[in-house]
Design a protein around this motif. Structure first.
Motif, PDB file in Angstrom:
ATOM      1  N   ASP A 193       2.864 104.306 107.918  1.00 30.30           N
ATOM      2  CA  ASP A 193       1.891 105.224 107.562  1.00 30.30           C
ATOM      3  C   ASP A 193       2.710 105.885 106.194  1.00 30.30           C
ATOM      4  O   ASP A 193       1.796 106.147 104.900  1.00 30.30           O
ATOM      5  CB  ASP A 193       1.095 106.043 108.323  1.00 30.30           C
ATOM      6  CG  ASP A 193       2.256 106.742 109.006  1.00 30.30           C
ATOM      7  OD1 ASP A 193       3.400 106.617 109.245  1.00 30.30           O
ATOM      8  OD2 ASP A 193       2.198 108.008 109.260  1.00 30.30           O
ATOM      9  N   ILE A 194       3.855 106.470 106.350  1.00 29.78           N
ATOM     10  CA  ILE A 194       4.566 107.093 105.113  1.00 29.78           C
ATOM     11  C   ILE A 194       4.798 105.976 104.014  1.00 29.78           C
ATOM     12  O   ILE A 194       4.576 106.403 103.070  1.00 29.78           O
ATOM     13  CB  ILE A 194       5.873 107.686 105.875  1.00 29.78           C
ATOM     14  CG1 ILE A 194       5.580 108.788 106.860  1.00 29.78           C
ATOM     15  CG2 ILE A 194       6.610 108.347 104.758  1.00 29.78           C
ATOM     16  CD1 ILE A 194       6.491 109.546 107.395  1.00 29.78           C
TER      17      ILE A 194
ATOM     18  N   ALA B  63       2.992 103.523 103.498  1.00 33.63           N
ATOM     19  CA  ALA B  63       1.787 103.293 102.603  1.00 33.63           C
ATOM     20  C   ALA B  63       1.419 104.345 101.520  1.00 33.63           C
ATOM     21  O   ALA B  63       1.096 104.135 100.462  1.00 33.63           O
ATOM     22  CB  ALA B  63       0.735 103.079 103.604  1.00 33.63           C
ATOM     23  N   GLU B  64       1.717 105.606 102.161  1.00 31.18           N
ATOM     24  CA  GLU B  64       1.366 106.803 101.280  1.00 31.18           C
ATOM     25  C   GLU B  64       2.391 106.838 100.115  1.00 31.18           C
ATOM     26  O   GLU B  64       1.919 107.258  98.971  1.00 31.18           O
ATOM     27  CB  GLU B  64       1.546 108.055 102.130  1.00 31.18           C
ATOM     28  CG  GLU B  64       0.963 109.450 101.478  1.00 31.18           C
ATOM     29  CD  GLU B  64       1.062 110.671 102.266  1.00 31.18           C
ATOM     30  OE1 GLU B  64       1.180 111.785 101.597  1.00 31.18           O
ATOM     31  OE2 GLU B  64       1.197 110.508 103.380  1.00 31.18           O
TER      32      GLU B  64
ATOM     33  N   GLN C  14       1.066 104.447  97.411  1.00 35.61           N
ATOM     34  CA  GLN C  14      -0.018 104.979  97.024  1.00 35.61           C
ATOM     35  C   GLN C  14       0.439 106.159  95.854  1.00 35.61           C
ATOM     36  O   GLN C  14      -0.337 105.743  94.728  1.00 35.61           O
ATOM     37  CB  GLN C  14      -1.042 105.645  97.843  1.00 35.61           C
ATOM     38  CG  GLN C  14      -1.669 104.564  98.910  1.00 35.61           C
ATOM     39  CD  GLN C  14      -2.822 103.884  98.394  1.00 35.61           C
ATOM     40  OE1 GLN C  14      -3.279 103.904  96.963  1.00 35.61           O
ATOM     41  NE2 GLN C  14      -3.337 102.991  98.988  1.00 35.61           N
ATOM     42  N   GLU C  15       1.457 106.866  96.128  1.00 34.07           N
ATOM     43  CA  GLU C  15       1.704 107.965  95.009  1.00 34.07           C
ATOM     44  C   GLU C  15       2.401 107.406  93.829  1.00 34.07           C
ATOM     45  O   GLU C  15       2.266 107.584  92.756  1.00 34.07           O
ATOM     46  CB  GLU C  15       2.345 108.894  95.943  1.00 34.07           C
ATOM     47  CG  GLU C  15       1.950 109.730  96.454  1.00 34.07           C
ATOM     48  CD  GLU C  15       2.398 111.243  96.804  1.00 34.07           C
ATOM     49  OE1 GLU C  15       3.433 111.353  96.065  1.00 34.07           O
ATOM     50  OE2 GLU C  15       1.974 112.036  97.683  1.00 34.07           O
TER      51      GLU C  15
ATOM     52  N   PHE D 294       8.492 113.775 101.077  1.00 31.25           N
ATOM     53  CA  PHE D 294       8.568 112.630 101.992  1.00 31.25           C
ATOM     54  C   PHE D 294       9.692 112.447 102.685  1.00 31.25           C
ATOM     55  O   PHE D 294       9.898 112.130 104.025  1.00 31.25           O
ATOM     56  CB  PHE D 294       8.643 111.210 100.926  1.00 31.25           C
ATOM     57  CG  PHE D 294       7.169 110.871 100.503  1.00 31.25           C
ATOM     58  CD1 PHE D 294       6.298 110.192 101.387  1.00 31.25           C
ATOM     59  CD2 PHE D 294       6.785 110.831  99.367  1.00 31.25           C
ATOM     60  CE1 PHE D 294       5.124 109.842 101.104  1.00 31.25           C
ATOM     61  CE2 PHE D 294       5.546 110.420  98.860  1.00 31.25           C
ATOM     62  CZ  PHE D 294       4.796 109.887  99.636  1.00 31.25           C
TER      63      PHE D 294
ATOM     64  N   ARG E 171       9.090 114.442 105.900  1.00 31.86           N
ATOM     65  CA  ARG E 171       8.026 113.755 107.069  1.00 31.86           C
ATOM     66  C   ARG E 171       8.562 112.838 107.371  1.00 31.86           C
ATOM     67  O   ARG E 171       8.739 112.551 108.608  1.00 31.86           O
ATOM     68  CB  ARG E 171       6.859 113.319 105.873  1.00 31.86           C
ATOM     69  CG  ARG E 171       5.861 114.155 105.430  1.00 31.86           C
ATOM     70  CD  ARG E 171       4.603 113.772 105.098  1.00 31.86           C
ATOM     71  NE  ARG E 171       4.096 112.800 105.974  1.00 31.86           N
ATOM     72  CZ  ARG E 171       3.081 111.920 105.857  1.00 31.86           C
ATOM     73  NH1 ARG E 171       2.817 111.564 104.514  1.00 31.86           N
ATOM     74  NH2 ARG E 171       2.701 111.194 106.736  1.00 31.86           N
TER      75      ARG E 171
ATOM     76  N   VAL F 167      -1.591  97.794  99.746  1.00 32.27           N
ATOM     77  CA  VAL F 167      -1.640  98.716  98.582  1.00 32.27           C
ATOM     78  C   VAL F 167      -1.830  97.775  97.419  1.00 32.27           C
ATOM     79  O   VAL F 167      -2.599  98.429  96.483  1.00 32.27           O
ATOM     80  CB  VAL F 167      -0.382  99.371  98.678  1.00 32.27           C
ATOM     81  CG1 VAL F 167      -0.365 100.523  97.196  1.00 32.27           C
ATOM     82  CG2 VAL F 167      -0.216 100.443  99.661  1.00 32.27           C
TER      83      VAL F 167
END
Length: 203
Positions: A28-29, A31-32, A35-36, A53, A56, A114
């Motif tokens: 999940d991290i 993927a984020e 995206q960024e 990041f 997290r 992505v």
């Protein structure tokens, strides 16, 4: 615009070390983060927030450093920029990653997902020019303001930094780009500039 066949035969030093870091990230991290990076390449955000990041990732129990996270972001930026310049399809991108043998199944699945979402945006003719246009920075201005209301600032009276940069494109035209960052994003951007300056001193 002419395109070249996408391949990963020539990558920056440290790329595959960064891939090892990427492979260890929770999906999940990752993927984020992907995206960024895509939003950053489209100039929709000023920078990818490395510190956020890093925090997290460490909260999930994965031991990593700020440098490793920044390297992972740099590797993804290189990957997506290269794929955009070649206008690579999802299958072409995934095939090259498989050929390298460095990416895990989980990481491949995230990158594939992505690129399915953002690949068309990044490989559109106008987007490719934007993503790849290096140009020459001729002016940069910033100012500190207070947001009355914003999508990124939930609280009223939140401070933000407004950036305006002027770039001389290879064609000779001068373009002005403006964007806003939260204070933590600007602090991260500033750290990245300092890291770049330090690296240039060693060249």
């Amino acid at each position: 615009m002419a395109t070249t066949q996408f391949n990963l035969q020539r990558v920056p030093q440290g790329f595959y070390t960064a891939v090892d870091t990427i492979n260890g990230l929770p999906q999940d991290i990752l993927a984020e983060m992907c995206q960024e990076v895509g939003l950053f390449l489209q100039y929709k955000i000023g920078s990818v927030n490395t510190a956020r990041f890093c925090d997290r990732i460490q909260q999930t129990g994965v031991d990593t450093s700020h440098h490793e996270v920044q390297s992972a972001i740099n590797a993804l930026t290189f990957l997506f920029r290269s794929a955009a310049s070649s206008q690579a399809s999802t299958s072409e991108l995934v095939q090259q990653l498989k050929v390298s043998g460095a990416w895990t199944k989980d990481s491949l699945a995230v990158v594939k997902h992505v690129w399915d979402q953002q690949g068309k945006l990044l490989t559109a003719s106008d987007s490719v020019s934007q993503v790849l246009n290096i140009g020459q920075l001729i002016d940069m201005k910033w100012r500190l303001g207070v947001a009355i209301g914003s999508d990124t600032c939930r609280n009223l009276n939140s401070p933000f930094v407004a950036m305006t940069i002027k770039i001389a494109e290879p064609s000779g035209s001068v373009v002005t780009k403006s964007f806003e960052m939260t204070v933590p994003e600007f602090q991260n951007f500033s750290r990245q500039m300092k890291d770049m300056a330090a690296m240039l001193e060693t060249v």
